[in-house]
Scaffold this active site. Structure first.
Site, mmCIF file in Angstrom:
data_model
loop_
_atom_site.group_PDB
_atom_site.id
_atom_site.type_symbol
_atom_site.label_atom_id
_atom_site.label_comp_id
_atom_site.label_asym_id
_atom_site.label_seq_id
_atom_site.Cartn_x
_atom_site.Cartn_y
_atom_site.Cartn_z
ATOM 1 N N ASP A 1 60.879 40.938 34.050
ATOM 2 C CA ASP A 1 61.211 40.228 35.433
ATOM 3 C C ASP A 1 61.062 38.719 35.210
ATOM 4 O O ASP A 1 61.939 37.974 36.077
ATOM 5 C CB ASP A 1 60.159 40.727 36.488
ATOM 6 C CG ASP A 1 60.245 42.225 36.978
ATOM 7 O OD1 ASP A 1 61.522 42.461 37.022
ATOM 8 O OD2 ASP A 1 59.351 42.783 37.490
ATOM 9 N N LYS B 1 53.589 48.255 39.719
ATOM 10 C CA LYS B 1 53.676 47.226 38.487
ATOM 11 C C LYS B 1 52.262 46.791 38.043
ATOM 12 O O LYS B 1 52.021 46.747 36.781
ATOM 13 C CB LYS B 1 54.541 46.002 38.694
ATOM 14 C CG LYS B 1 56.013 46.329 38.802
ATOM 15 C CD LYS B 1 56.647 45.164 39.336
ATOM 16 C CE LYS B 1 58.291 45.402 39.537
ATOM 17 N NZ LYS B 1 58.929 44.008 39.785
#
Length: 289
Positions: free
Chosen positions: A110, A74
């Site tokens: 997220d 990420k």
């Protein structure tokens, strides 16, 4: 938009059990879309996390419309993108890449995914003092969500203490001095004894990384526990906490809500998160998260 076709996928390590393909493809069916979602597991390909750039380039060349990015890529993926959304730039982590007009744009769903899951699954719990395990890509997103939700003091613990320090510094610059701090491992027990809640944001507990992320003796009744891992849904941490009578939140709803937001970015269409929650429950054989 009926009849439109999309090619999407997920890059990460140990992601064979991921439910993202089914969640996205089922939601696409409801919209009358043809959507193919491929799993690109770097473990199965024998590649390291640094290969994420080559994989993003290959996906763009092959005509993908977008990718989800998960552990451990990420943060590494950022240098291979043309642009970041404001939210992803603030986080320093990307979990969704959209290919459009020849450019690769990074986003992060997220934060909203965890925030919606937390508000839904642990309504009304005290959030003044929270300990978080993990300061990587998922940890950065969860930390932003917690501080946005009103956490006054967030203590970050990570096996890489320098990473926790860097995240705390970035959070304090964004939210104000003193809101976040890096927690040395030796101080974990004392801080947990005074905390309202514990959030776990590391891979420990996943199918490929079984176990507990901290000594079981540090859990206690009255401490709420939130998990980001969802495969398995009942991690050892969630089970142990529940046995003690702790209020618990598994990672299922976060997985659904972040997928819904990613679906919107990929297709431009409004997802049906309630239906996707039902899909998730059907896929794992559990009550709706």
């Amino acid at each position: 938009m009926t009849g439109a076709a999309y090619l999407t996928g997920l890059i990460g390590a140990g992601i064979g059990p991921s439910l993202s393909p089914a969640l996205h493809e089922r939601e696409a069916d409801r919209h009358g879309l043809r959507l193919l979602y491929r799993v690109i597991d770097i473990d199965r390909l024998g590649l390291g996390p640094e290969a994420v750039g080559e994989l993003v380039w290959a996906a763009r060349s092959l005509g993908f419309d977008g990718l989800n990015i998960t552990h451990p890529c990420k943060q590494l993926v950022i240098e291979h993108l043309d642009e970041l959304s404001p939210g992803a730039a603030a986080l320093g982590a990307v979990n969704t890449v959209v290919f459009r007009d020849g450019r690769a744009v990074g986003h992060n769903t997220d934060v909203t995914g965890f925030a919606r899951s937390f508000a839904r699954g642990l309504p009304g719990v005290p959030t003044g003092r929270v300990v978080q395990l993990g300061a990587g890509g998922a940890g950065a997103a969860v930390a932003h969500a917690l501080l946005t939700l009103g956490t006054d003091r967030l203590a970050l613990a990570d096996t890489d203490h320098a990473r926790a320090v860097a995240l705390a510094t970035a959070l304090n610059a964004h939210f104000g001095p003193g809101r976040a701090s890096a927690l040395p491992g030796r101080d974990l027990a004392g801080r947990l004894a005074r905390a309202d809640g514990l959030v776990h944001a590391t891979p420990t507990g996943m199918a490929g990384h079984p176990g507990l992320p901290l000594p079981a003796g540090l859990l206690r009744p009255g401490l709420w526990v939130a998990e980001v891992v969802y495969r398995p849904l009942d991690t050892e941490l969630v089970r142990r906490a529940r046995e003690l009578g702790c209020a618990t939140l598994d990672g299922g709803a976060m997985a659904v809500f972040q997928a819904a937001d990613a679906f919107r970015l990929f297709t431009g269409l409004e997802p049906h998160p309630d239906r996707m929650l039902d899909d998730f429950a059907d896929l794992v054989g559990a009550p709706t998260p």
